[in-house]
Design an enzyme around this catalytic site. Structure first.
Site, PDB file in Angstrom:
ATOM      1  N   CYS A  12      53.354  12.382  34.255  1.00 26.14           N
ATOM      2  CA  CYS A  12      52.848  13.751  34.206  1.00 26.14           C
ATOM      3  C   CYS A  12      51.881  13.993  35.362  1.00 26.14           C
ATOM      4  O   CYS A  12      50.968  13.192  35.591  1.00 26.14           O
ATOM      5  CB  CYS A  12      52.160  13.968  32.861  1.00 26.14           C
ATOM      6  SG  CYS A  12      51.082  15.386  32.772  1.00 26.14           S
ATOM      7  N   CYS A  15      48.400  14.284  34.194  1.00 28.17           N
ATOM      8  CA  CYS A  15      47.871  12.957  33.823  1.00 28.17           C
ATOM      9  C   CYS A  15      47.414  12.212  35.068  1.00 28.17           C
ATOM     10  O   CYS A  15      46.416  11.487  35.038  1.00 28.17           O
ATOM     11  CB  CYS A  15      48.936  12.133  33.103  1.00 28.17           C
ATOM     12  SG  CYS A  15      49.562  12.907  31.608  1.00 28.17           S
ATOM     13  N   ASP A 391      65.801  15.796  74.407  1.00 26.05           N
ATOM     14  CA  ASP A 391      65.697  15.022  75.631  1.00 26.05           C
ATOM     15  C   ASP A 391      67.112  14.567  75.977  1.00 26.05           C
ATOM     16  O   ASP A 391      67.946  14.418  75.087  1.00 26.05           O
ATOM     17  CB  ASP A 391      64.776  13.821  75.389  1.00 26.05           C
ATOM     18  CG  ASP A 391      64.727  12.891  76.580  1.00 26.05           C
ATOM     19  OD1 ASP A 391      64.610  13.389  77.710  1.00 26.05           O
ATOM     20  OD2 ASP A 391      64.829  11.670  76.375  1.00 26.05           O
TER      21      ASP A 391
END
Length: 694
Positions: A12, A15, A391
């Site tokens: 959670c 939590c 590049d």
């Protein structure tokens, strides 16, 4: 000193925040950071594992040292909380049957509901009441208030149903989050925990943490390579998919680099270790992926800020619903019940988890595919890209010159003479000719009086004759060359080749064309980028305009800017950002550092082989090619789409449930379904990102 620990049972997001605050409040702790996505905690201070577990006792969080490979996890159905939920369900069902046989207010039925509530909700009540005493309002606090309120107004059956549904939602959320985190746990288990090492004349099995640099590993066919190193004996095909995402095995022989976690397929190899276990490429990937999941994306920061104000507002609405209508003649029991339902439906769990679970899943999936995305902010930014600058050398091309055309009357004799001269030169073009000669199984001859002429070429005596190899202008100054040859040379130069003319004693003998060849995948990648909505592709290179334009035309680039110095590439990127907004720069992570830093997203190639690419870029393509670039953009756009869907689901379901207050249809079990449904919906929706493949 900073220490890191792996966590279990952290499902959670609320939590995680509470756990982090609990650790910070411990004596001797200076700082703590919980990484919810990676299920990991970093602590600065003098604490033990037991201290940290006590800080997480409210949610049954288990802690293990970071170096411990994988904890023995309890099977889903045997976890204590799930067994307790099953027992609670049994009492709930018997209670419902009893309430139909007698009535809901019968002492026997109420007793069964009370047992179901206590058995299923004991841990929740313990945590909820503790939170309530500190005025900390998370889901468990709100649920505790709602259940106590339901009991006070006699809604025992409703209370028991809500406790059971909440326990189910917690279990399913934990299961889903563990599923989302599997990408990281699979990465951790890629490299074997031990390896066979030659110590003197003996072969010894040694744990990887005790293997030293310069130890020699013995890797048999079918075994995984345990450490990064260099092949010193043997040859074999090595499957590098776990690191680079490449499906095709790579042939490795003496002097080639190999990576921990890759699979030796056929031959036996001896590998000299070049990095300690904590410095291997796979260790860096795991570290960077976990750090990336800790970094909050813009949408996540918005959601966190929103949730901070959202919960107090919901509590105020619940209080208003429970108190105000009865003051104007409404039924107290009915409206208190409605207020309790608002408390349950209003919990921000689904909203808080809506963004991190999508980012965890996407970044983990990308790592498995050989793409390292170094943060949620970069994941989101990739999805907004409309222009990409490349590049040239080493990105669109292979990065080293190869012989493309040899034109002469006697090719074998011609190459042998030229190769013999060039063997004495260190110039990259000379080395390309030497390499070509070796692939044609031609051996060099002895050269007398070798002379390098700066800016022009080289010459030497072979079998009494002077051979000269060099630039077109130099050879034209010492030899007569036909107009047809000069026209052919100009044609090759316009196609991006460097042409060297050759003369023997001042007589023209032929020419060799050398070029940095375009990668075979570059053209297809650029087409795929257009198909995923990239509007503008531009090549930024220091090469001359003629060569750059030839390659740009061949690849179908939108634009080419040649002859650029590093600071000019930086200016070009800034101009592109002004015109297109979000712009990516693809380079090698070293030479293009200013442009990579200035771009909205800097993408480095060949991350598996270069530490610089892993460190400097926002995104590293671990394989040395561009094939995964379109996939990365698709994944990012899918993640952005899913994050928006998740926020809509999380808020939408709750708004619908809250509107049920008006006709008086909102019940506690509908409220818990709305919260549980929204949470599961966003988690399961995010898991769709696991299905995005190349």
């Amino acid at each position: 000193m900073k220490k890191e620990y792996r966590l279990e049972n952290l499902s959670c997001a609320n939590c995680a925040m509470k756990f982090e605050n609990n650790i910070k409040s411990l004596p001797n702790v200076e700082e703590a950071l919980v990484n919810f996505g990676a299920s990991k905690v970093a602590v600065i201070g003098n604490v033990t594992v037991e201290d940290i577990e006590k800080a997480g006792a409210f949610d049954g969080i288990k802690v293990a040292p970071i170096k411990q490979r994988k904890q023995d996890t309890t099977p889903f159905l045997k976890r204590k909380e799930n067994v307790v939920t099953a027992i609670s369900f049994v009492f709930l069902v018997i209670g419902i049957i009893a309430s139909f046989m007698y009535e809901e207010t019968h002492p026997f039925a109420i007793g069964l509901f009370v047992i179901a509530i206590i058995v299923g909700g004991y841990d929740m009540f313990k945590s909820g009441l503790f939170n309530l005493s500190r005025f900390y309002f998370d889901m468990k606090t709100l649920m505790t208030i709602a259940i106590i309120g339901a009991a006070i107004i006699g809604e025992w059956r409703e209370g028991a149903v809500v406790v059971f549904l909440f326990a189910v939602s917690e279990a399913l959320e934990a299961y889903s989050m563990n599923k989302a985190r599997q990408s990281i746990s699979q990465l951790i288990d890629i490299a074997p925990p031990s390896a066979t090492v030659r110590r003197g004349v003996q072969l010894v099995e040694v744990d990887t943490e005790f293997i030293e640099i310069n130890d020699v590993l013995i890797i048999k066919p079918g075994q995984k390579i345990a450490m990064d190193g260099i092949v010193v004996k043997g040859a074999s095909s090595v499957n590098q998919a776990s690191i680079t995402g490449e499906a095709v095995p790579v042939y490795k022989a003496n002097g080639d680099e190999v990576f921990a976690g890759t699979l030796n397929e056929e031959g036996s190899l001896e590998v000299k270790v070049t990095k300690r276990v904590e410095d291997t490429t796979i260790a860096k990937i795991i570290h960077l992926v976990e750090e990336a999941q800790a970094e909050k994306a813009p949408s996540q920061k918005f959601v966190d800020q929103f949730a901070k104000y959202y919960t107090p507002i919901i509590i105020a609405i619940a209080f208003f619903v429970a108190i105000v209508p009865p003051l104007f003649g409404g039924d107290w029991q009915t409206w208190i019940y409605q207020g309790l339902a608002v408390l349950v439906v209003g919990c921000p769990c689904a909203l808080v988890v809506s963004t991190p679970v999508a980012i965890v899943t996407a970044i983990g999936n990308a790592a498995k595919q050989g793409v390292l995305i170094k943060g949620g902010i970069h994941l989101e930014e990739i999805g907004r890209i409309r222009a990409i600058a490349f590049d040239k050398t080493g990105t669109l091309t292979r990065g080293y010159p190869e012989v493309t055309v040899v034109e002469t009357e006697n090719p074998h004799d011609f190459i042998q003479k030229v190769m013999s001269i060039e063997t004495y030169s260190q110039h990259p073009l000379a080395q390309a000719i030497v390499k070509y000669g070796k692939t044609e199984h031609i051996h060099a001859l002895t050269v007398d009086h070798f002379k390098s002429i700066t800016g022009s070429g080289a010459e030497g005596i072979i079998d009494g004759n002077k051979w000269s190899v060099g630039s077109v202008s130099w050879i034209l100054s010492i030899s007569a060359v036909s107009a047809e040859v000069i026209e052919r040379v100009k044609q090759l130069q316009s196609e991006g080749n460097t042409v060297m003319l050759v003369a023997e004693d001042g007589v023209y003998k032929g020419f060799i064309a050398v070029a940095d060849p375009v990668r075979t995948t570059s053209m297809q990648v650029l087409q795929n980028l257009k198909s995923v909505g990239i509007k503008h592709t531009v090549m930024l290179t220091g090469d001359d305009t003629r060569t750059a334009n030839a390659i740009g035309a061949k690849l179908g680039m939108t634009d080419v800017e040649a002859g650029l110095m590093p600071e000019q590439k930086l200016t070009a990127i800034k101009a592109l950002k002004e015109k297109y907004g979000a712009v990516a720069m693809v380079g090698d992570g070293v030479n293009d550092a200013p442009a990579l830093a200035a771009a909205s997203v800097g993408i480095a190639m060949g991350g598996a082989g270069t530490d610089a690419a892993l460190e400097t870029a926002d995104v590293a393509l671990m394989a040395d090619d561009l094939e995964k670039l379109p996939y990365t953009i698709r994944l990012s756009r899918k993640a952005l789409h899913i994050i928006k869907e998740n926020i809509m689901f999380a808020l939408g379901l709750k708004i619908i449930a809250l509107l049920l207050i008006i006709p008086g249809w909102l019940t506690l079990w509908i409220a818990i379904f709305a919260d549980m449904g929204a949470t599961l919906l966003v988690v399961l929706n995010s898991l769709r990102l696991l299905k995005v493949h190349k």
